[in-house]
Design a protein around this motif. Structure first.
Motif, PDB file in Angstrom:
ATOM      1  N   VAL A  47       0.819  -1.220   0.000  1.00 61.36           N
ATOM      2  CA  VAL A  47       0.000   0.000   0.000  1.00 61.36           C
ATOM      3  C   VAL A  47       0.849   1.264   0.000  1.00 61.36           C
ATOM      4  O   VAL A  47       0.548   2.243  -0.682  1.00 61.36           O
ATOM      5  CB  VAL A  47      -0.946  -0.010   1.229  1.00 61.36           C
ATOM      6  CG1 VAL A  47      -1.556   1.370   1.454  1.00 61.36           C
ATOM      7  CG2 VAL A  47      -2.046  -1.048   1.036  1.00 61.36           C
ATOM      8  N   THR A  48       1.933   1.276   0.774  1.00 61.47           N
ATOM      9  CA  THR A  48       2.666   2.512   1.060  1.00 61.47           C
ATOM     10  C   THR A  48       3.325   3.183  -0.143  1.00 61.47           C
ATOM     11  O   THR A  48       3.324   4.420  -0.211  1.00 61.47           O
ATOM     12  CB  THR A  48       3.719   2.259   2.157  1.00 61.47           C
ATOM     13  OG1 THR A  48       3.061   1.667   3.290  1.00 61.47           O
ATOM     14  CG2 THR A  48       4.389   3.545   2.582  1.00 61.47           C
ATOM     15  N   PRO A  49       3.933   2.455  -1.118  1.00 65.36           N
ATOM     16  CA  PRO A  49       4.654   3.156  -2.192  1.00 65.36           C
ATOM     17  C   PRO A  49       3.841   4.187  -2.951  1.00 65.36           C
ATOM     18  O   PRO A  49       4.386   5.180  -3.428  1.00 65.36           O
ATOM     19  CB  PRO A  49       5.085   2.006  -3.118  1.00 65.36           C
ATOM     20  CG  PRO A  49       5.215   0.836  -2.220  1.00 65.36           C
ATOM     21  CD  PRO A  49       4.112   0.992  -1.218  1.00 65.36           C
ATOM     22  N   ARG A  50       2.527   3.997  -3.048  1.00 67.53           N
ATOM     23  CA  ARG A  50       1.738   4.949  -3.839  1.00 67.53           C
ATOM     24  C   ARG A  50       1.715   6.346  -3.214  1.00 67.53           C
ATOM     25  O   ARG A  50       1.472   7.336  -3.894  1.00 67.53           O
ATOM     26  CB  ARG A  50       0.309   4.430  -4.025  1.00 67.53           C
ATOM     27  CG  ARG A  50      -0.566   4.471  -2.782  1.00 67.53           C
ATOM     28  CD  ARG A  50      -1.866   3.727  -3.048  1.00 67.53           C
ATOM     29  NE  ARG A  50      -2.717   3.689  -1.875  1.00 67.53           N
ATOM     30  CZ  ARG A  50      -3.765   4.467  -1.684  1.00 67.53           C
ATOM     31  NH1 ARG A  50      -4.066   5.386  -2.582  1.00 67.53           N
ATOM     32  NH2 ARG A  50      -4.502   4.344  -0.610  1.00 67.53           N
ATOM     33  N   TYR A  51       1.970   6.433  -1.906  1.00 64.41           N
ATOM     34  CA  TYR A  51       1.953   7.730  -1.251  1.00 64.41           C
ATOM     35  C   TYR A  51       3.172   8.579  -1.612  1.00 64.41           C
ATOM     36  O   TYR A  51       3.189   9.783  -1.373  1.00 64.41           O
ATOM     37  CB  TYR A  51       1.878   7.555   0.263  1.00 64.41           C
ATOM     38  CG  TYR A  51       0.540   7.047   0.735  1.00 64.41           C
ATOM     39  CD1 TYR A  51      -0.543   7.907   0.878  1.00 64.41           C
ATOM     40  CD2 TYR A  51       0.341   5.692   1.021  1.00 64.41           C
ATOM     41  CE1 TYR A  51      -1.778   7.445   1.299  1.00 64.41           C
ATOM     42  CE2 TYR A  51      -0.882   5.224   1.444  1.00 64.41           C
ATOM     43  CZ  TYR A  51      -1.940   6.099   1.583  1.00 64.41           C
ATOM     44  OH  TYR A  51      -3.160   5.622   1.988  1.00 64.41           O
ATOM     45  N   ALA A  52       4.216   7.940  -2.164  1.00 68.55           N
ATOM     46  CA  ALA A  52       5.424   8.677  -2.565  1.00 68.55           C
ATOM     47  C   ALA A  52       5.481   8.899  -4.073  1.00 68.55           C
ATOM     48  O   ALA A  52       6.438   9.489  -4.572  1.00 68.55           O
ATOM     49  CB  ALA A  52       6.667   7.927  -2.107  1.00 68.55           C
TER      50      ALA A  52
END
Length: 324
Positions: A47-52
């Motif tokens: 999930v997290t990579p899309r926030y960067a």
């Protein structure tokens, strides 16, 4: 005098051995507890990579760092203390809370399946900064959204870990959960940092003199969209599998034994039918059924949520940022 000194040294050596054994026990228990939470860890990592995405390359790692610090703060200052108090004074609540978390994971996974099937997903596919939005403000919004999402996933990880160590003394339990927090945070955000910089690594390799390096670099750059798409799919599958398995095991723990017994018998039958790969097929059977249970329960919650006025889709910080 020398005899007393020898006895004292012997006692110190014994205490040191006991302390070393305790450290080993804590490490081993933390490893087992972390392994139990692997499905949620996969989801957190996916999930997290899309926030960067969409930010200048120089801001990607600082964003990941800020999210990681927020995640660790969530775990050590709020989630772990709450989990320890819960296990000490209301241990019977651990299983219901775990099942509630399993229902949430099932809902999140099913919501994403629903969005893919209907094309009603929120957010921007390219992860770019919306036009007219200050990049610094957008970064704050996305980082805050990532930390909120991480809080939910971290809570699941800690509760899953807690369930594995409820029999341990309070101090050991606390140490184990702290070690799990540190291990999981380092693992998740180390991998996330690598993922978000893969395209930069590819560009760097593409500028090398070596033809092999150039080919590998161009391949990495081209592969990034596919890698992110695969991560997204794996994250959805992990949510459904973990959520369904938590509900399956939890139903047995709270007294409704029939679902777990049926799945267990089927798993054993598959295991016995295939000699060399029976264990793998048995695990896959259990995993597949858990995912189906997660999907069914998740779709029921999705249906209920879509009947609530103003809840046409799940909250998505990326979508909210795009709208504003």
């Amino acid at each position: 005098m020398s005899g007393g000194l020898a006895a004292l040294l012997d006692d110190i050596a014994t205490m040191a051995k006991l302390a070393a054994a305790s450290v080993d026990d804590v490490g081993a228990a933390a490893g087992r507890a972390s392994a139990k939470a692997v499905g949620v860890v996969v989801d957190d990592t996916a999930v997290t990579p899309r926030y960067a995405q969409g930010f200048h390359p120089s801001r990607e790692l600082p964003i990941v760092k800020r999210i990681a610090i927020g995640s660790l703060r969530n775990k050590l200052l709020m989630i772990v203390p709450a989990a320890l108090l819960l296990s000490q004074f209301l241990p019977w609540l651990v299983e219901p809370l775990l099942m509630l978390g399993g229902t949430y994971l099932s809902y999140e996974g099913a919501e994403k399946v629903y969005e893919k099937l209907t094309g009603h997903g929120g957010g921007t596919d390219d992860g770019g900064i919306p036009e007219g939005v200050d990049p610094a403000e957008h970064e704050k919004t996305m980082t805050a959204g990532a930390i909120r999402t991480d809080f939910i996933l971290s809570s699941e990880i800690i509760v899953i870990a807690l369930k594995e160590v409820t029999h341990e003394p309070f101090v050991s339990r606390a140490l184990i959960l702290v070690v799990v927090s540190l291990l999981i945070t380092a693992l998740v955000y180390g991998v996330v940092g690598l993922i978000v910089k893969l395209d930069d690594i590819g560009l760097h390799l593409a500028e090398k003199d070596s033809a092999a390096s150039q080919s590998l670099g161009r391949g990495l750059v081209k592969a990034m969209p596919r890698i992110l798409a695969v991560l997204s799919t794996v994250g959805i599958a992990a949510m459904l599998w973990v959520g369904g398995h938590i509900l399956l095991v939890g139903s047995d723990e709270v007294g409704w034994h029939w679902p777990y017994e049926q799945v267990h018998h089927l798993e054993e039958s598959v295991h016995d039918a295939a000699e060399s790969i029976g264990a793998v097929l048995g695990w896959l059977t259990n995993t597949a059924i858990s995912a189906v249970i997660g999907l069914v329960v998740g779709f029921l919650v999705v249906g209920a949520m879509h009947l609530v006025p103003g809840r046409g889709h799940a909250e998505d910080p990326a979508a909210d940022a795009a709208e504003h």
